[in-house]
Enzyme design. Structure first.
Site, short mmCIF file in Angstrom:
data_model
loop_
_atom_site.label_atom_id
_atom_site.label_comp_id
_atom_site.label_asym_id
_atom_site.label_seq_id
_atom_site.Cartn_x
_atom_site.Cartn_y
_atom_site.Cartn_z
N PRO A 2 -21.96 -10.05 -8.45
CA PRO A 2 -21.90 -11.32 -9.18
C PRO A 2 -22.17 -12.47 -8.22
CG PRO A 2 -19.80 -10.13 -9.37
CD PRO A 2 -20.66 -9.38 -8.43
N GLU A 3 -23.25 -13.17 -8.45
CA GLU A 3 -23.54 -14.40 -7.72
C GLU A 3 -23.21 -15.54 -8.67
OE1 GLU A 3 -27.41 -14.01 -5.74
OE2 GLU A 3 -27.23 -11.84 -5.85
N HIS A 92 -10.01 1.85 -13.07
CA HIS A 92 -9.98 0.88 -11.98
C HIS A 92 -9.37 -0.46 -12.38
CE1 HIS A 92 -12.26 3.61 -9.46
NE2 HIS A 92 -13.10 3.80 -10.46
N ARG A 111 -14.97 -1.13 -7.21
CA ARG A 111 -15.09 -1.06 -5.76
C ARG A 111 -13.83 -1.54 -5.04
NH1 ARG A 111 -20.66 -1.16 -4.61
NH2 ARG A 111 -20.23 -1.51 -2.44
#
Length: 276
Positions: A2-3, A92, A111
């Site tokens: 995500p930018e 997660h 992650r």
DNA sequence: GCGTTTGTTGTAGC
DNA sequence: GGCTACAACAAACG
């Protein structure tokens, strides 16, 4: 991954879904996701209302009714989702905010790189190091040409790591950096103090326009990005270089090449982007 | 089984 | 001291 455009897309979705919602309690199945004191985190959030959700660079800022701000960074693959109360957490899911309207706001991160913390509102720019050093937003109003020219001239490094450094300009990551360098016809290893005035002006325009266009398209989904509604972005269809190594340059037809610059995969056109 | 992927940070090095 | 470079972090995928 995500930018800025993806984080802004998430911010808008969260605003639509949970602005005004009250938090009853917070469960933290993965305590490392919270970097401020965990007990305070849970105590302070219980009973607070989410007044507003802001963004600075790639940081999300949840403004709460109790003079606290929840600062959240998604890093690589952090995601928020809103589910009916009692929904089974994902494998997660790291943080679960139980809302008092029978919904759960979940933070999921495959992650486990994303981090969040609770700080007094107004102190976030002192207490969060990434925010303290954050450069200007990539907008017409904030990204001043004089500023950009000046820091490029006094810096002695390659343009790619320079653009990835959030203290210079906020919001660019690996994808949009490669895109704007291709648009500007600048080799990613060009030293910042070698850029001409015209290249600097073009680079600034391309940064602003690219971030804008990607935001309009709800961001880029390359691997896993989706907004709070579970919807993917559309901008991956607009990319000219990222993920296209081995394919022809859309301008000149030359085969795009992939190299490593500052440890990052970097795709460029060896004919359009010649190092000076 | 290992290299590749990416954003930020802490630290080593110049 | 100030700036730059880079390893480390984490986990999935091919």
């Amino acid at each position: 991954m995500p930018e800025l455009p993806e984080v802004e897309t998430v911010r808008r979705g969260l605003t639509a879904l949970v602005q005004g919602a009250k938090i009853n309690s917070v469960a933290v199945p993965y305590p490392k996701a919270v970097v401020s004191d965990l007990t305070d985190f849970q105590t302070d959030l219980a009973g607070a209302t989410i007044d507003q959700i802001d963004r600075r660079g790639k940081f999300l800022l949840f403004r709460l009714s109790n003079q606290k701000t929840l600062v959240s960074h998604l890093r690589m693959e952090g995601q928020y989702s809103v589910e009916p109360v009692g929904a089974t957490p994902h494998k997660h899911t790291e943080v679960i905010f139980s809302l008092d309207d029978d919904r759960d706001l979940m933070y999921n991160d495959t992650r486990r790189f994303g981090r969040m913390q609770l700080v007094p509102t107004g102190k976030e720019y002192q207490e969060v190091s990434g925010l303290a050093k954050m450069g200007p937003e990539p907008t017409e109003a904030d990204l001043d040409i004089t500023y950009l020219t000046s820091i490029l001239a006094k810096s002695h490094r390659k343009i790619k790591p320079f653009l990835l450094d959030q203290s210079n300009v906020a919001g660019l990551g690996n994808i949009y950096t490669d895109e704007v360098l291709w648009q500007t016809k600048v080799h990613p290893e060009t030293l910042t103090d070698h850029l001409s005035a015209e290249e600097v002006a073009n680079l600034r325009q391309n940064i602003i326009q690219e971030i804008n266009r990607a935001t309009v398209h709800h961001g880029t989904t390359v691997h896993s990005f989706s907004n709070v509604f579970g919807e993917v972005g559309q901008f991956q269809n607009e990319l000219d270089v990222y993920g296209r190594a081995g394919e022809p340059c859309r301008r000149c037809g030359t085969t795009l090449v992939k190299i490593k610059v500052a440890q990052r995969g970097t795709t460029y056109c060896p004919k359009c982007q010649v190092q000076k």
